[in-house]
Scaffold this motif. Structure first.
Motif, PDB file in Angstrom:
ATOM      1  N   ALA A  37      52.569  36.346  27.785  1.00 55.16           N
ATOM      2  CA  ALA A  37      51.113  36.331  27.591  1.00 55.16           C
ATOM      3  C   ALA A  37      50.601  37.750  27.768  1.00 55.16           C
ATOM      4  N   VAL A  38      49.458  38.006  27.165  1.00 51.94           N
ATOM      5  CA  VAL A  38      48.902  39.358  27.230  1.00 51.94           C
ATOM      6  C   VAL A  38      47.379  39.275  27.351  1.00 51.94           C
ATOM      7  N   PRO A  39      46.810  40.062  28.260  1.00 52.88           N
ATOM      8  CA  PRO A  39      45.351  40.105  28.357  1.00 52.88           C
ATOM      9  C   PRO A  39      44.743  40.783  27.125  1.00 52.88           C
ATOM     10  N   ILE A  46      38.474  42.840  30.863  1.00 52.57           N
ATOM     11  CA  ILE A  46      39.226  41.711  30.321  1.00 52.57           C
ATOM     12  C   ILE A  46      38.251  40.717  29.686  1.00 52.57           C
ATOM     13  N   VAL A  47      38.501  40.393  28.416  1.00 50.26           N
ATOM     14  CA  VAL A  47      37.632  39.477  27.690  1.00 50.26           C
ATOM     15  C   VAL A  47      38.362  38.203  27.274  1.00 50.26           C
ATOM     16  N   GLY A  48      39.681  38.170  27.516  1.00 50.28           N
ATOM     17  CA  GLY A  48      40.453  36.998  27.154  1.00 50.28           C
ATOM     18  C   GLY A  48      41.909  37.183  27.508  1.00 50.28           C
ATOM     19  N   ILE A  49      42.696  36.158  27.209  1.00 48.48           N
ATOM     20  CA  ILE A  49      44.143  36.218  27.406  1.00 48.48           C
ATOM     21  C   ILE A  49      44.797  35.365  26.331  1.00 48.48           C
ATOM     22  N   ILE A  50      45.945  35.815  25.839  1.00 45.22           N
ATOM     23  CA  ILE A  50      46.676  35.097  24.788  1.00 45.22           C
ATOM     24  C   ILE A  50      48.093  34.843  25.261  1.00 45.22           C
ATOM     25  N   SER A  51      48.534  33.597  25.149  1.00 41.73           N
ATOM     26  CA  SER A  51      49.904  33.234  25.512  1.00 41.73           C
ATOM     27  C   SER A  51      50.720  32.981  24.251  1.00 41.73           C
ATOM     28  N   GLU A  52      52.020  32.787  24.434  1.00 45.96           N
ATOM     29  CA  GLU A  52      52.885  32.459  23.302  1.00 45.96           C
ATOM     30  C   GLU A  52      52.376  31.201  22.588  1.00 45.96           C
ATOM     31  N   LYS A 100      42.028  32.760  24.965  1.00 44.78           N
ATOM     32  CA  LYS A 100      41.268  31.923  25.876  1.00 44.78           C
ATOM     33  C   LYS A 100      40.234  32.849  26.492  1.00 44.78           C
ATOM     34  N   LYS A 101      38.985  32.469  26.415  1.00 45.56           N
ATOM     35  CA  LYS A 101      37.914  33.360  26.847  1.00 45.56           C
ATOM     36  C   LYS A 101      37.562  33.213  28.328  1.00 45.56           C
ATOM     37  N   ASP A 102      37.779  32.049  28.878  1.00 43.44           N
ATOM     38  CA  ASP A 102      37.445  31.817  30.289  1.00 43.44           C
ATOM     39  C   ASP A 102      38.657  32.162  31.145  1.00 43.44           C
ATOM     40  N   VAL A 103      38.843  33.446  31.393  1.00 42.49           N
ATOM     41  CA  VAL A 103      40.018  33.924  32.118  1.00 42.49           C
ATOM     42  C   VAL A 103      39.769  33.843  33.616  1.00 42.49           C
ATOM     43  N   ILE A 104      40.710  33.222  34.314  1.00 42.41           N
ATOM     44  CA  ILE A 104      40.675  33.185  35.772  1.00 42.41           C
ATOM     45  C   ILE A 104      41.225  34.527  36.240  1.00 42.41           C
ATOM     46  N   VAL A 105      40.459  35.238  37.045  1.00 39.33           N
ATOM     47  CA  VAL A 105      40.892  36.545  37.540  1.00 39.33           C
ATOM     48  C   VAL A 105      40.917  36.535  39.066  1.00 39.33           C
ATOM     49  N   GLY A 106      41.674  37.481  39.604  1.00 41.01           N
ATOM     50  CA  GLY A 106      41.745  37.664  41.049  1.00 41.01           C
ATOM     51  C   GLY A 106      41.313  39.069  41.414  1.00 41.01           C
ATOM     52  N   ARG A 107      41.240  39.296  42.706  1.00 40.28           N
ATOM     53  CA  ARG A 107      40.904  40.621  43.226  1.00 40.28           C
ATOM     54  C   ARG A 107      42.120  41.201  43.927  1.00 40.28           C
ATOM     55  N   ALA A 108      42.202  42.505  43.991  1.00 36.88           N
ATOM     56  CA  ALA A 108      43.334  43.185  44.610  1.00 36.88           C
ATOM     57  C   ALA A 108      43.440  42.886  46.100  1.00 36.88           C
ATOM     58  N   LEU A 119      46.630  29.947  40.917  1.00 36.11           N
ATOM     59  CA  LEU A 119      47.630  29.532  39.936  1.00 36.11           C
ATOM     60  C   LEU A 119      47.772  28.017  39.913  1.00 36.11           C
ATOM     61  N   GLN A 120      47.864  27.434  41.100  1.00 35.95           N
ATOM     62  CA  GLN A 120      48.047  25.984  41.229  1.00 35.95           C
ATOM     63  C   GLN A 120      46.829  25.215  40.725  1.00 35.95           C
ATOM     64  N   GLU A 121      45.656  25.597  41.179  1.00 34.83           N
ATOM     65  CA  GLU A 121      44.424  24.870  40.831  1.00 34.83           C
ATOM     66  C   GLU A 121      44.125  24.900  39.336  1.00 34.83           C
ATOM     67  N   HIS A 122      44.416  26.014  38.699  1.00 34.59           N
ATOM     68  CA  HIS A 122      44.058  26.185  37.291  1.00 34.59           C
ATOM     69  C   HIS A 122      45.233  26.005  36.340  1.00 34.59           C
ATOM     70  N   HIS A 123      46.398  25.658  36.907  1.00 33.18           N
ATOM     71  CA  HIS A 123      47.596  25.407  36.086  1.00 33.18           C
ATOM     72  C   HIS A 123      47.888  26.592  35.166  1.00 33.18           C
TER      73      HIS A 123
END
Length: 153
Positions: A37-39, A46-52, A100-108, A119-123
């Motif tokens: 996958a690639v952001p 970050i505006v989205g993410i694409i997976s295989e 996918k436009k609604d990207v779940i992001v984290g903080r450092a 990861l678990q909650e959002h699969h």
């Protein structure tokens, strides 16, 4: 033992694509980097993410459209159907069409437990790490497993 944070295990200098990159360009980035996958970033945001799987969607849809086109030719004897034109245009899809436009992001500064919970909650399999609105890294499930294997938590 101190708590390990996302910044300690994240992959920095993340490969990404631009919103107007086409399917071929996206696939090349993923293959060259060995990632699934690639952001999608626009000026570092970050505006989205694409997976295989997202990349596979147009090909699956094209097969359906191709079948529908052939059925319409056989059934009605007509020439180029609207669906066939869409079938041809599917090759021109870009990152912004597939991402996918609604990207779940984290903080450092998030703990690995917090990242694992995301990861678990959002699969999902990876979390882009964002600071001041800009992507600074990514944490994958593999990064977490590696960290746990080395005794970090």
């Amino acid at each position: 033992m101190s708590t390990t944070l996302a910044r300690d295990v994240m992959t920095p200098n993340v490969q990404y694509v631009h919103p107007f990159d086409n399917v071929s360009q996206i696939a090349k980035v993923m293959v060259k980097a060995g990632i699934s996958a690639v952001p999608v970033c626009d000026n570092g945001h970050i505006v989205g993410i694409i997976s295989e799987g997202d990349l596979m969607a147009p090909f699956t849809e094209k097969r359906k459209l191709q079948r529908d086109w052939w059925l319409s030719i056989l059934a009605e004897g007509t020439t180029l159907a609207k669906d066939f034109l869409e079938y041809i245009d599917a090759y021109n899809l870009t990152a912004q069409d597939l991402m996918k436009k609604d990207v779940i992001v984290g903080r450092a500064d998030m703990t690995l437990a917090q990242i694992a919970q995301l990861l678990q909650e959002h699969h999902i399999k990876r979390v882009p790490i964002v600071e001041n609105g800009l992507m600074v890294g990514i944490v994958s499930r593999a990064d977490l497993i590696r960290s746990y294997a080395h005794g970090h938590s």
